[in-house]
Design a protein around this motif. Structure first.
Motif, PDB file in Angstrom:
ATOM      1  N   GLU A  20      28.516 -27.546  19.236  1.00 13.29           N
ATOM      2  CA  GLU A  20      28.732 -26.137  19.597  1.00 13.29           C
ATOM      3  C   GLU A  20      30.099 -25.944  20.243  1.00 13.29           C
ATOM      4  N   ALA A  21      30.490 -26.854  21.129  1.00  9.40           N
ATOM      5  CA  ALA A  21      31.796 -26.767  21.790  1.00  9.40           C
ATOM      6  C   ALA A  21      32.926 -26.900  20.772  1.00  9.40           C
ATOM      7  N   PHE A  22      32.776 -27.820  19.834  1.00 10.28           N
ATOM      8  CA  PHE A  22      33.799 -28.016  18.808  1.00 10.28           C
ATOM      9  C   PHE A  22      33.938 -26.763  17.949  1.00 10.28           C
ATOM     10  N   LEU A  23      32.819 -26.233  17.479  1.00 11.91           N
ATOM     11  CA  LEU A  23      32.857 -25.053  16.620  1.00 11.91           C
ATOM     12  C   LEU A  23      33.414 -23.836  17.369  1.00 11.91           C
ATOM     13  N   LYS A  24      33.070 -23.699  18.629  1.00 12.29           N
ATOM     14  CA  LYS A  24      33.606 -22.601  19.441  1.00 12.29           C
ATOM     15  C   LYS A  24      35.126 -22.734  19.556  1.00 12.29           C
ATOM     16  N   LYS A  25      35.588 -23.964  19.791  1.00 11.04           N
ATOM     17  CA  LYS A  25      37.022 -24.224  19.902  1.00 11.04           C
ATOM     18  C   LYS A  25      37.732 -23.882  18.585  1.00 11.04           C
ATOM     19  N   MET A  26      37.129 -24.266  17.464  1.00  9.72           N
ATOM     20  CA  MET A  26      37.738 -24.005  16.155  1.00  9.72           C
ATOM     21  C   MET A  26      37.805 -22.508  15.881  1.00  9.72           C
TER      22      MET A  26
END
Length: 165
Positions: free
Chosen positions: A154-160
Protein backbone atom coordinates in the motif's frame (compact mmCIF):
# COMPACT_ATOMS: atom_id res chain seq x y z
CA UNK A 1 7.17 -36.90 -15.62
CA UNK A 2 8.91 -35.56 -18.71
CA UNK A 3 5.69 -35.99 -20.71
CA UNK A 4 3.67 -34.00 -18.16
CA UNK A 5 6.32 -31.29 -18.11
CA UNK A 6 6.24 -31.08 -21.92
CA UNK A 7 2.43 -30.76 -21.87
CA UNK A 8 2.66 -28.04 -19.23
CA UNK A 9 5.16 -26.09 -21.32
CA UNK A 10 2.78 -26.13 -24.28
CA UNK A 11 0.34 -24.07 -22.18
CA UNK A 12 2.86 -21.37 -21.27
CA UNK A 13 3.94 -18.48 -23.49
CA UNK A 14 7.07 -16.42 -22.87
CA UNK A 15 7.99 -12.83 -23.67
CA UNK A 16 11.57 -11.98 -22.83
CA UNK A 17 13.31 -8.67 -22.13
CA UNK A 18 15.37 -9.19 -25.27
CA UNK A 19 12.73 -10.36 -27.73
CA UNK A 20 14.76 -13.51 -28.59
CA UNK A 21 13.52 -13.58 -32.17
CA UNK A 22 15.30 -15.76 -34.68
CA UNK A 23 17.16 -13.14 -36.71
CA UNK A 24 17.33 -15.40 -39.79
CA UNK A 25 13.52 -15.79 -39.91
CA UNK A 26 11.02 -13.16 -40.96
CA UNK A 27 8.23 -12.04 -38.61
CA UNK A 28 5.73 -14.59 -39.99
CA UNK A 29 8.12 -17.50 -39.49
CA UNK A 30 9.08 -16.31 -35.99
CA UNK A 31 5.40 -16.38 -35.01
CA UNK A 32 4.79 -19.66 -36.82
CA UNK A 33 7.55 -21.33 -34.74
CA UNK A 34 5.23 -21.35 -31.75
CA UNK A 35 2.47 -23.07 -33.72
CA UNK A 36 4.82 -25.79 -34.92
CA UNK A 37 5.14 -27.03 -31.33
CA UNK A 38 1.42 -27.90 -31.21
CA UNK A 39 0.08 -30.92 -33.11
CA UNK A 40 -3.42 -29.44 -33.32
CA UNK A 41 -2.12 -26.82 -35.78
CA UNK A 42 -0.42 -29.29 -38.17
CA UNK A 43 -3.51 -29.60 -40.37
CA UNK A 44 -4.14 -25.85 -40.40
CA UNK A 45 -2.65 -23.04 -42.47
CA UNK A 46 -0.01 -21.92 -39.97
CA UNK A 47 1.15 -19.04 -42.18
CA UNK A 48 -2.39 -17.63 -42.20
CA UNK A 49 -2.73 -18.02 -38.42
CA UNK A 50 0.63 -16.26 -37.96
CA UNK A 51 -0.43 -13.48 -40.35
CA UNK A 52 -3.73 -13.05 -38.48
CA UNK A 53 -1.84 -12.64 -35.19
CA UNK A 54 0.62 -10.20 -36.77
CA UNK A 55 -2.40 -8.18 -37.92
CA UNK A 56 -3.70 -8.13 -34.33
CA UNK A 57 -0.40 -6.66 -33.11
CA UNK A 58 -0.40 -4.09 -35.91
CA UNK A 59 2.32 -5.70 -38.02
CA UNK A 60 0.35 -7.33 -40.81
CA UNK A 61 2.29 -5.28 -43.33
CA UNK A 62 5.62 -6.41 -41.82
CA UNK A 63 5.14 -10.22 -42.00
CA UNK A 64 7.99 -10.59 -44.50
CA UNK A 65 10.40 -8.30 -42.60
CA UNK A 66 13.36 -9.74 -40.77
CA UNK A 67 13.94 -8.54 -37.17
CA UNK A 68 16.93 -6.40 -38.19
CA UNK A 69 14.53 -4.26 -40.28
CA UNK A 70 12.07 -3.75 -37.41
CA UNK A 71 12.18 -1.20 -34.58
CA UNK A 72 12.51 -2.32 -30.95
CA UNK A 73 8.79 -1.89 -30.38
CA UNK A 74 7.96 -3.84 -33.53
CA UNK A 75 10.28 -6.67 -32.51
CA UNK A 76 8.61 -6.84 -29.13
CA UNK A 77 5.18 -6.98 -30.81
CA UNK A 78 6.40 -9.91 -32.94
CA UNK A 79 7.51 -11.56 -29.68
CA UNK A 80 4.01 -10.96 -28.23
CA UNK A 81 2.44 -12.45 -31.35
CA UNK A 82 4.71 -15.49 -31.09
CA UNK A 83 3.90 -15.94 -27.40
CA UNK A 84 0.13 -15.65 -27.81
CA UNK A 85 -0.52 -17.26 -31.20
CA UNK A 86 -0.92 -20.76 -29.74
CA UNK A 87 -3.34 -19.45 -27.07
CA UNK A 88 -1.42 -20.43 -23.93
CA UNK A 89 -3.16 -20.50 -20.57
CA UNK A 90 -0.34 -18.49 -18.96
CA UNK A 91 1.93 -15.82 -20.41
CA UNK A 92 5.16 -15.07 -18.56
CA UNK A 93 6.79 -11.72 -19.26
CA UNK A 94 10.33 -10.95 -18.13
CA UNK A 95 10.81 -7.17 -18.33
CA UNK A 96 9.01 -6.98 -21.69
CA UNK A 97 9.22 -3.17 -21.78
CA UNK A 98 12.83 -2.74 -20.64
CA UNK A 99 14.26 -1.87 -24.05
CA UNK A 100 11.37 0.39 -25.05
CA UNK A 101 10.63 4.07 -24.59
CA UNK A 102 7.70 5.09 -22.36
CA UNK A 103 5.09 5.25 -25.13
CA UNK A 104 6.15 2.00 -26.82
CA UNK A 105 6.36 0.23 -23.48
CA UNK A 106 2.87 1.26 -22.53
CA UNK A 107 1.51 0.29 -25.95
CA UNK A 108 3.15 -3.14 -25.70
CA UNK A 109 1.66 -3.81 -22.26
CA UNK A 110 -1.81 -2.64 -23.32
CA UNK A 111 -1.59 -4.90 -26.37
CA UNK A 112 -0.56 -7.87 -24.22
CA UNK A 113 -3.47 -7.15 -21.91
CA UNK A 114 -6.04 -6.87 -24.73
CA UNK A 115 -4.94 -10.06 -26.47
CA UNK A 116 -4.69 -12.00 -23.21
CA UNK A 117 -8.24 -11.00 -22.23
CA UNK A 118 -9.49 -11.98 -25.68
CA UNK A 119 -7.85 -15.41 -25.35
CA UNK A 120 -8.47 -15.84 -21.60
CA UNK A 121 -4.74 -15.99 -20.89
CA UNK A 122 -3.27 -15.03 -17.52
CA UNK A 123 -0.23 -12.74 -17.64
CA UNK A 124 2.44 -12.85 -14.98
CA UNK A 125 4.98 -10.14 -15.60
CA UNK A 126 8.15 -9.12 -13.81
CA UNK A 127 8.97 -5.46 -14.29
CA UNK A 128 10.83 -2.54 -12.79
CA UNK A 129 8.82 -0.18 -15.01
CA UNK A 130 6.63 1.79 -12.60
CA UNK A 131 4.96 3.61 -15.48
CA UNK A 132 2.88 0.55 -16.41
CA UNK A 133 1.67 -0.45 -12.94
CA UNK A 134 -1.80 0.99 -13.50
CA UNK A 135 -2.42 -1.58 -16.23
CA UNK A 136 -2.14 -4.50 -13.81
CA UNK A 137 -5.13 -6.17 -12.18
CA UNK A 138 -2.92 -7.14 -9.26
CA UNK A 139 0.55 -6.06 -8.17
CA UNK A 140 2.82 -8.16 -6.01
CA UNK A 141 5.96 -6.47 -4.76
CA UNK A 142 9.15 -8.38 -4.05
CA UNK A 143 11.94 -6.62 -2.18
CA UNK A 144 15.27 -8.26 -1.49
CA UNK A 145 13.85 -11.66 -2.41
CA UNK A 146 10.82 -11.42 -0.11
CA UNK A 147 7.17 -10.73 -0.75
CA UNK A 148 6.15 -7.36 0.62
CA UNK A 149 3.41 -7.35 3.23
CA UNK A 150 0.13 -5.55 2.64
CA UNK A 151 1.26 -2.34 4.35
CA UNK A 152 4.48 -2.21 2.30
CA UNK A 153 2.49 -2.73 -0.92
CA UNK A 154 0.00 0.00 0.00
CA UNK A 155 2.83 2.42 0.85
CA UNK A 156 4.61 1.65 -2.43
CA UNK A 157 1.47 2.12 -4.52
CA UNK A 158 0.61 5.35 -2.69
CA UNK A 159 4.13 6.64 -3.37
CA UNK A 160 3.85 5.71 -7.07
CA UNK A 161 0.49 7.43 -7.44
CA UNK A 162 1.67 10.63 -5.74
CA UNK A 163 4.99 10.88 -7.57
CA UNK A 164 5.77 11.42 -11.22
CA UNK A 165 7.27 7.93 -11.72
Amino acid sequence: SKKQLALLRLNVGFIFQAHNLMMFLNARKNVRLSLELHEEYYSENMDQIADDMLNKVGLGDRADYFPAKLSGGQRQRVAIARALVSKPKILLGDEPTAALDKESGRAVVKLMQELAKEQQTTIIMVTHDNKILDVADRIIIVEEGRLANEQQEEAFLKKMKSSDH
